[in-house]
Every structure is written in structure tokens, then in C-alpha cells.
Motif scaffolding. Sequence first.
Motif, PDB file in Angstrom:
ATOM      1  N   PRO A 119       0.854  -1.096   0.075  1.00 46.60           N
ATOM      2  CA  PRO A 119       0.008  -0.111  -0.051  1.00 46.60           C
ATOM      3  C   PRO A 119       1.033   1.480  -0.155  1.00 46.60           C
ATOM      4  O   PRO A 119       0.500   2.248  -0.706  1.00 46.60           O
ATOM      5  CB  PRO A 119      -0.886  -0.402   1.142  1.00 46.60           C
ATOM      6  CG  PRO A 119       0.020  -1.144   2.316  1.00 46.60           C
ATOM      7  CD  PRO A 119       0.603  -2.079   1.189  1.00 46.60           C
ATOM      8  N   ALA A 120       2.054   1.202   0.593  1.00 45.65           N
ATOM      9  CA  ALA A 120       2.754   2.196   0.651  1.00 45.65           C
ATOM     10  C   ALA A 120       3.306   2.676  -0.771  1.00 45.65           C
ATOM     11  O   ALA A 120       3.637   4.112  -0.852  1.00 45.65           O
ATOM     12  CB  ALA A 120       4.115   2.110   1.573  1.00 45.65           C
ATOM     13  N   PHE A 121       3.174   2.058  -1.721  1.00 42.06           N
ATOM     14  CA  PHE A 121       3.783   2.131  -3.098  1.00 42.06           C
ATOM     15  C   PHE A 121       2.534   3.341  -3.732  1.00 42.06           C
ATOM     16  O   PHE A 121       3.027   4.039  -4.834  1.00 42.06           O
ATOM     17  CB  PHE A 121       3.684   1.314  -3.992  1.00 42.06           C
ATOM     18  CG  PHE A 121       5.021   0.238  -3.777  1.00 42.06           C
ATOM     19  CD1 PHE A 121       5.938   0.811  -2.682  1.00 42.06           C
ATOM     20  CD2 PHE A 121       5.375  -0.625  -4.792  1.00 42.06           C
ATOM     21  CE1 PHE A 121       7.150  -0.093  -2.563  1.00 42.06           C
ATOM     22  CE2 PHE A 121       6.387  -1.425  -4.729  1.00 42.06           C
ATOM     23  CZ  PHE A 121       7.671  -1.119  -3.196  1.00 42.06           C
ATOM     24  N   LYS A 122       1.536   3.458  -3.278  1.00 47.42           N
ATOM     25  CA  LYS A 122       0.517   4.275  -3.852  1.00 47.42           C
ATOM     26  C   LYS A 122       0.849   5.739  -3.625  1.00 47.42           C
ATOM     27  O   LYS A 122       0.223   6.694  -4.296  1.00 47.42           O
ATOM     28  CB  LYS A 122      -0.994   3.957  -3.134  1.00 47.42           C
ATOM     29  CG  LYS A 122      -1.413   2.623  -3.570  1.00 47.42           C
ATOM     30  CD  LYS A 122      -2.926   2.246  -3.013  1.00 47.42           C
ATOM     31  CE  LYS A 122      -3.867   2.871  -3.850  1.00 47.42           C
ATOM     32  NZ  LYS A 122      -5.258   2.550  -3.566  1.00 47.42           N
ATOM     33  N   SER A 126       3.890   6.599  -9.989  1.00 50.34           N
ATOM     34  CA  SER A 126       4.685   5.966 -11.135  1.00 50.34           C
ATOM     35  C   SER A 126       5.219   4.765 -10.732  1.00 50.34           C
ATOM     36  O   SER A 126       5.149   3.639 -11.460  1.00 50.34           O
ATOM     37  CB  SER A 126       6.022   6.880 -11.530  1.00 50.34           C
ATOM     38  OG  SER A 126       6.728   7.075 -10.653  1.00 50.34           O
ATOM     39  N   LYS A 127       5.797   4.617  -9.540  1.00 44.05           N
ATOM     40  CA  LYS A 127       6.272   3.439  -8.798  1.00 44.05           C
ATOM     41  C   LYS A 127       5.083   2.347  -8.679  1.00 44.05           C
ATOM     42  O   LYS A 127       5.144   1.081  -8.953  1.00 44.05           O
ATOM     43  CB  LYS A 127       6.626   3.589  -7.275  1.00 44.05           C
ATOM     44  CG  LYS A 127       7.405   2.575  -6.813  1.00 44.05           C
ATOM     45  CD  LYS A 127       8.010   2.919  -5.471  1.00 44.05           C
ATOM     46  CE  LYS A 127       8.950   1.704  -4.779  1.00 44.05           C
ATOM     47  NZ  LYS A 127       9.643   2.390  -3.727  1.00 44.05           N
ATOM     48  N   PHE A 128       3.923   2.816  -8.294  1.00 45.54           N
ATOM     49  CA  PHE A 128       2.770   2.137  -8.449  1.00 45.54           C
ATOM     50  C   PHE A 128       2.482   1.174  -9.559  1.00 45.54           C
ATOM     51  O   PHE A 128       2.097   0.219  -9.816  1.00 45.54           O
ATOM     52  CB  PHE A 128       1.445   2.523  -7.559  1.00 45.54           C
ATOM     53  CG  PHE A 128       0.322   1.800  -7.290  1.00 45.54           C
ATOM     54  CD1 PHE A 128       0.110   0.706  -6.395  1.00 45.54           C
ATOM     55  CD2 PHE A 128      -0.735   1.767  -8.416  1.00 45.54           C
ATOM     56  CE1 PHE A 128      -0.924   0.107  -6.239  1.00 45.54           C
ATOM     57  CE2 PHE A 128      -1.867   0.988  -8.319  1.00 45.54           C
ATOM     58  CZ  PHE A 128      -1.846   0.339  -7.266  1.00 45.54           C
ATOM     59  N   ALA A 129       2.303   2.231 -10.538  1.00 49.07           N
ATOM     60  CA  ALA A 129       2.051   1.802 -12.085  1.00 49.07           C
ATOM     61  C   ALA A 129       3.059   0.883 -12.357  1.00 49.07           C
ATOM     62  O   ALA A 129       2.726  -0.023 -13.309  1.00 49.07           O
ATOM     63  CB  ALA A 129       1.975   2.679 -12.977  1.00 49.07           C
ATOM     64  N   LEU A 130       4.408   0.877 -12.193  1.00 47.68           N
ATOM     65  CA  LEU A 130       5.528   0.112 -12.710  1.00 47.68           C
ATOM     66  C   LEU A 130       5.350  -1.322 -12.188  1.00 47.68           C
ATOM     67  O   LEU A 130       5.509  -2.227 -12.720  1.00 47.68           O
ATOM     68  CB  LEU A 130       6.896   0.572 -12.228  1.00 47.68           C
ATOM     69  CG  LEU A 130       7.970   0.217 -12.629  1.00 47.68           C
ATOM     70  CD1 LEU A 130       8.006  -0.431 -14.366  1.00 47.68           C
ATOM     71  CD2 LEU A 130       9.050   0.652 -12.062  1.00 47.68           C
ATOM     72  N   THR A 131       5.110  -1.092 -10.619  1.00 46.55           N
ATOM     73  CA  THR A 131       4.830  -2.440  -9.938  1.00 46.55           C
ATOM     74  C   THR A 131       3.755  -3.360 -10.678  1.00 46.55           C
ATOM     75  O   THR A 131       3.671  -4.631 -10.921  1.00 46.55           O
ATOM     76  CB  THR A 131       4.609  -2.163  -8.500  1.00 46.55           C
ATOM     77  OG1 THR A 131       5.555  -1.395  -8.043  1.00 46.55           O
ATOM     78  CG2 THR A 131       4.547  -3.789  -7.733  1.00 46.55           C
ATOM     79  N   VAL A 132       2.413  -2.634 -10.792  1.00 47.15           N
ATOM     80  CA  VAL A 132       1.291  -3.334 -11.709  1.00 47.15           C
ATOM     81  C   VAL A 132       1.581  -3.929 -12.846  1.00 47.15           C
ATOM     82  O   VAL A 132       1.422  -5.074 -13.111  1.00 47.15           O
ATOM     83  CB  VAL A 132       0.227  -2.435 -11.744  1.00 47.15           C
ATOM     84  CG1 VAL A 132      -0.979  -2.914 -12.318  1.00 47.15           C
ATOM     85  CG2 VAL A 132      -0.552  -1.888 -10.429  1.00 47.15           C
TER      86      VAL A 132
END
Length: 514
Positions: A119-122, A126-132
Motif C-alpha cells: 500500500p505504501a507504493f500508492k 509511477s512506482k505503483f504503476a510500474l509494479t502493476v
Amino acid sequence: MSSIEKVTKGATSVTVAVFISRILGLLREQVLAYFFGAGKAMDAYVVGYRIPNLLRDLFAEGALAGAFVKVFTATTEKEGLERAFKKASILISNFLLILLIIVLIGFFLAPIIVSVIAPAFKTDSSKFALTVSLTRVMMPFLLFISLSAIFAGLLNSIGIFFLPALSSGFFNLSSILIGVFGYYLLLSYGYEPIFAMAFGVTLGGLLQALMQYPLLKKKGFTFRFKVDFTLPEFYEILRLIFPVIIGFSAVQINIFINTFFATSCGEGAVSWYSYAFRIMYVPLGLFGVGLSQALLPELTRNITQGNFSLARETYGRALIVSLSLSLPSALGLFLLSEEIVKILFERGAFKPEDTLWTSEILKIFSLALPFYGLSKATVPLFYALNRTGVPAAGSFLAVFINLLIILFTIKIFGIKGVALGTTGGLFAQCLFLLFLSFRYLGFPEKEFFLRSLLTFFISLIALSGVILFSKSFLFSPGLRLIFAIPLGAFVFIIICKFLGPKETYIFYKKLLRK
């Protein structure tokens, strides 16, 4: 040949094959460290890879593969190999369809899954989108690696062990080559190069499965996709995997908890944790896997024959063999953690700060190594006794202790608090399993145990002296490792051989012969 000699001989055979895979796995981490260090892209990759890996541990490495082998072996005994192969093809088709559905669910629900596990990636879109995106690329890995595990199980069932054991090494090698080639290719076209490593994982899993198929075909197996959910063997596998999944789920919950908290410890924390665990994974998997696999059939034979005194002796001596491997490894990792991390990873994008953090986490992990080794040597006893619920209960205890320690320490120690939770959980699990093993089987010979522990105490003091001497007089990290590791191992083995008993050095003796 005594029971413990049979166990040790089998363990060294598995160890040789696993060693190649572990070293190539470490090489893959070196490639990742060189190109990506411990930044945003690496954090995203670690979390993205962990999501299919959670399911991989549950299915491919655990319940599904083991249950499949058991049913296939029983069918072969009753109906012959040709008929068993035909049913195996149908069963593989059934599970491939189920796994394909799971992969598609994971693909489309990747944003929700990443939100839950990290949840911290949200806070960084850009980090969240890359992880997805990375999660979606690597989700098919679950399908391919499960197929590979089933193929490996089929080969084991007909007496072929080396190629299946080596196949994970082939996965590591192919994922490295694909990842490195893809890195420069994507970079030249202006794309995010971490995707090359993700594609390397997925394609490496596919190649790992494909490399085993020709040998299976040579033995008479032909795969044709044909689904049949009415097959009685399918429901037998489901019946077998359910209780094992319950036990394995505790391990996955622990990984989820650690990932959840690690992602809240700042940029790089997930990567430092992953690099440190990969280093510990070499001795952890190298010695624990071999001893555990070799111990189970021997204990099962002893207990099936009603020879509980021999089972107690075999188990007690296996514990000492386990300590002979894990104690010097743990001491070496603890005292030489910074040198090991520096030599393995500190180049390219991996900076001195990353070395410092990774080595501190590795020190904490090293304390868990003896307890993990003892647990791996104890679990086969409960399977031989048909008390499979005990290891599952131990796993859930580890989850509880892990969570408790993290909650009390994370604000003070950050990512090191997560590592402390992992170590504390393994410690509690080990004590729980040992207590019940002694209750069910009785305590092994006390004089033998005390003599072995005294030998280890003296040997470890000598080993510490060698390592501390190298750290005091040699200023190059590489020279320290070159001097301390072989000389320390030599001193440790010689003292164990001089003081005895043989269980304190028997594994090394057979490994050198191998």
C-alpha cells in the motif's frame, strides 16, 4: 551402511545439483544489483515478482507437485506406466486450465493485489504503476513453473533426479541471458529496462518446463491437452493438497506480512531485504533441502517397521549433521556479512550505502540459520509419524511471533525490525517442533548430544579466530573472503574430526568425495 550414512549420502547428492542452481540464482541477483541497485525499479520488480511467487511456493513447490507425484506413483503400481502417463496428461490439462484462470485473475486484478501487498507504493503513482505492469508480465510464470514442477515430479517418480534438480539452475541461467539482452534492447528503444528482467523470469519458467519434456517423451509420456474433471485421481489430488495448502499458507502469510511492512520502510528497503535473503538462501536451501529430502524416506522406513529406537537415533544424529552445516555458515555470514555483500553486489547502481543496509539485515538473518536447519530436519519426522498438522501449527506460530516482533520493533529499527521478525518467527517455530519431536519420539542420546555440542563450541571459537584474524590483517574484502572461508572451513572440519563424533563432520567428508 548406517541410517545416518544413507541419509547423508542422499543429502550430498541433492546438494550438488542444488548448489549449481543456488549459485546461478545468486548470479541473477548480482545482475539485478549491477543494473538496478536498490532503487524504485528494483523495489517494484521485487514486489511484482513476489506476487506470482507466493502462489508458486504454494502450488509448484509444495502441495500440487507432491500430491501429483503420490497419485501418479500409486496409479503406476496399480495400472502400469503407460496408463499412468495417459492419466497424467489429463490431470496436467485439468490443472493447467485452473492455473490459467488464476493467472488471468491475477493479471486483471493486479492493481488491487499490489494495493493490498504494497500500500505504501500508492504514494508514488509511477512506482505503483510500474509494479502493476511488472506483476502482469510475470503472472504467467506461475503457470510455467507449476508445469515444470509436475514434469520434475514425473521424472522423479520413474527414477530420474539430476535433470529435474538442475532445471531450476537452467531457469536462473536463461532468465539472466534474456534479462541482460533485453536490458540493452529496451534501453536502446527508450523503454523501462526492468521489464527485461520480468520477461526473463516468465520466459525462463517456460524454458525450465520445456527442457524436461523431451526426456519424459523418451520415457513414453506424450502430453495432449484434454480436460476431464470426472477423473477420480483428480479429486484424490485435491484431497491430498488441501491440508498441505493450509500449512503452506502460513508461510505465504509471513511473506505477505514482511512485504507489507518492508514497503513502508522507505525506498530501497524492499531491495535490501531481498538481496540479504538471497544470500542467506544459498546455505539455507543448499543444506536444508538435501537433508530433509534424504531424511524422510529413512525415517518412514524406520517407523513403518516399528523400530522407533532406530528412528530416534537417526533423527538425533540428523540434528547434529544439520548443526554441523548451519552453525559455521551462520557464523561466517554474521562476521563476514559486509565483505560478502560488497564482493557480490557493490558495483554499477549498487552503492556503499546499499552494502551497509544489506549487510546489517544479513547479520540478523544469519542468526536464524541454525534454527531453520533444525526445523527442516524435524519436519520429515512428523510426516513419517503421520502428524502433518504439527508442522502447520509451527508455521502459524512463526507467523504470530513474526508479526508481534515487527509491530514492536519497526518504528525503532525500520527494515531491520522486519528481519528481526523473520528470525524470531523461525526461532519460535524451531523450539515448538523440537519440543514436540522429543515428546513423541523421546530425547536422543544425551551423551552423544553433549559431546557434539562441545565439539561445535570449540570448533566455532577456532573458526571465529580465523575470521577475526583475516579482518584485522587483511584490508581487501576479497582477500579476507579468500583467506577466511577455506582456512576457516579446514580448521572447523579438522577439529570436528579430531574431537568427534563423526556426525559433526560426516557431511563434509561425503561432499568432498562427491
